[in-house]
Design an enzyme around this catalytic site. Structure first.
Site, PDB file in Angstrom:
ATOM      1  CG  ASP A  82      -2.650   1.215   1.001  1.00  0.00           C
ATOM      2  OD1 ASP A  82      -2.520   1.337   0.352  1.00  0.00           O
ATOM      3  OD2 ASP A  82      -2.427   1.233   2.465  1.00  0.00           O
ATOM      4  CD  GLU A 134      -3.651   7.933  -4.489  1.00  0.00           C
ATOM      5  OE1 GLU A 134      -4.620   8.598  -4.499  1.00  0.00           O
ATOM      6  OE2 GLU A 134      -2.950   7.336  -4.235  1.00  0.00           O
ATOM      7  CG  HIS A 180      -5.290   8.278   3.320  1.00  0.00           C
ATOM      8  ND1 HIS A 180      -4.353   9.087   2.565  1.00  0.00           N
ATOM      9  CD2 HIS A 180      -5.830   7.292   2.313  1.00  0.00           C
ATOM     10  CE1 HIS A 180      -4.696   8.141   1.369  1.00  0.00           C
ATOM     11  NE2 HIS A 180      -5.331   7.339   1.419  1.00  0.00           N
ATOM     12  CB  SER A 259      -9.278   4.271   9.904  1.00  0.00           C
ATOM     13  OG  SER A 259      -8.272   5.322   9.619  1.00  0.00           O
TER      14      SER A 259
END
Length: 311
Positions: A82, A134, A180, A259
Site C-alpha cells: 500500500d 494513483e 485517509h 482506520s
C-alpha cells in the site's frame, strides 16, 4: 494454494458488481481476525502492507503471516504493498514475494507520475506482479501518507485514458472525495462522494478496475467504546457505508480499509482493560481485539463489499 494475484479477483468483481476488501495488516491478531471473518463468509481477500507496517513488523514476518493465513483458510488471498513511495520499495516487495504493489506518485506532476509508474510496471510485469497507480490526491493522514486539504485534488477523467495507456498499470486509485484517517470531514458536514467522476472514469476505462483509498466508515460503535473508556475521538466522521456499497456496484473493484481496523482493535482492548484492569497477559486483551476485528470485517464483507460467497 499460494498467495494469488488480484488480476482474476478484479475481473470477477467488476463483472459481478462487488468489490474486494483490501485490509491493512500490522500483526498476527489483525491477520487472523480478517482472515477468520473472510473464511466464515467465503470471501476473497487482499491483505495490504504499508511502509509503516514493514518498519514495525518487518517484511519477512508479514509475508509468513499471510502465507500461514492462506494455508489455514484456503482462501484466495493477495498480498499488496500500500502506497509505495518509490521504485526501490516496490522492487523490494516484488522481489520479496508480494503479488501486487502500489506506486503512489500522485503528488508528482502528471509526466513524472507516468514515468515512475511505468518504471515500476515494467519491473513488476517482468516478475508476474500487478501494479496499482494513483491519479488525484486524497487528503488526510494515515501512516506516512500526509496530505493537507489544500493540497488534495479530484481525479480528472480527461487524464485517465492517457495515464493507463502510457503506464500499463493494472488498476487505478482515484480521488472522488474519500480521505485517509479517522478525521475525514468537518463536524456538521455530510460527506459526499463524486459519483459523477467515478461514472465518467468508468466510461473512459470500460472494464478497468478502479480503487478507492481512505474508505473507512469510522463506525460510531467503536468510537463510542473508545470514548467511554478514556479515549478522545471527538467528531470523527467517516465515509457512509451506503456510498461505499454504491461505489462497489460500479467500477470500484478494491476498497481500502485501515482506520476502521485500528478503531475496532483499540475499542476491544480498551473495553477489556476497563472491565479487567488486573489483566496483564497479552493473550487476554489481544483476543478481544481480534474478535472485534473479525466482527468488523465480516460486516464489511457482507454489508458493504458484497464479496461474500465469491471466493
Amino acid at each position: 494454494m499460494p498467495i494469488v494475484s488480484t488480476k482474476e479477483m478484479f475481473q470477477k468483481a467488476y463483472d459481478g458488481g462487488y468489490a474486494i476488501g483490501a485490509f491493512n495488516v500490522n500483526n498476527m491478531e489483525i491477520v487472523q481476525g480478517i482472515t477468520e471473518a473472510a473464511a466464515e463468509v467465503n470471501s476473497p481477500l487482499i491483505l495490504q502492507v504499508s511502509a509503516g507496517a514493514r518498519k514495525y513488523a518487518k517484511h519477512v514476518y508479514l509475508l509468513k503471516l499471510v502465507e500461514a493465513a492462506v494455508e489455514d483458510t484456503g482462501l484466495p488471498i493477495a498480498l499488496h504493498l500500500d502506497h509505495g513511495a518509490d521504485f526501490e520499495i516496490c522492487k523490494s516487495c516484488i522481489d520479496g514475494g508480494f503479488t501486487s504493489v502500489m506506486i503512489d506518485a500522485s503528488s508528482k506532476s502528471f509526466e513524472d507520475n507516468i514515468a515512475l509508474t511505468k518504471k515500476v510496471v515494467e519491473y513488476a510485469h517482468d516478475h508476474g506482479v500487478v501494479v496499482e497507480a494513483e491519479l488525484g490526491t486524497l487528503a488526510g493522514v494515515e501512516d506516512e501518507v500526509k496530505v493537507s486539504a489544500e493540497d488534495s485534488s479530484y481525479t480528472r477523467p480527461d487524464d485517465v485514458e492517457e495515464f493507463v495507456s502510457r503506464t500499463g498499470c493494472d488498476s487505478l486509485a482515484i480521488a472522488i472525495g474519500t480521505s485517509h484517517g479517522a478525521y475525514k470531514f468537518k463536524p456538521g458536514t455530510k460527506p459526499q462522494l463524486r459519483f459523477d467522476i467515478l461514472e465518467e472514469v468508468s466510461k473512459r476505462l470500460p472494464g478497468f478496475p478502479i480503487v478507492l483509498h481512505g474508505a473507512s466508515s469510522v463506525i460510531p460503535k467503536y468510537v463510542d467504546i473508545i470514548n467511554a473508556n478514556g479515549g478522545a475521538l471527538v467528531d470523527a466522521i467517516g465515509v457512509p457505508e451506503d456510498m461505499l456499497r454504491k461505489a462497489a456496484s460500479m467500477a470500484v473493484c478494491k476498497i481500502n480499509i485501515d482506520s476502521d481496523l485500528r478503531l475496532a482493535m483499540t475499542a476491544g482492548i480498551r473495553q477489556h482493560f476497563n472491565e479487567h484492569p488486573e489483566h496483564f497477559d497479552p493473550r487476554q486483551y489481544l483476543t478481544v481485539g481480534r474478535d472485534y476485528i473479525r466482527e468488523l470485517v465480516k460486516a464489511k464483507i457482507v454489508n458493504v463489499l458484497g464479496s461474500d460467497g465469491k471466493a
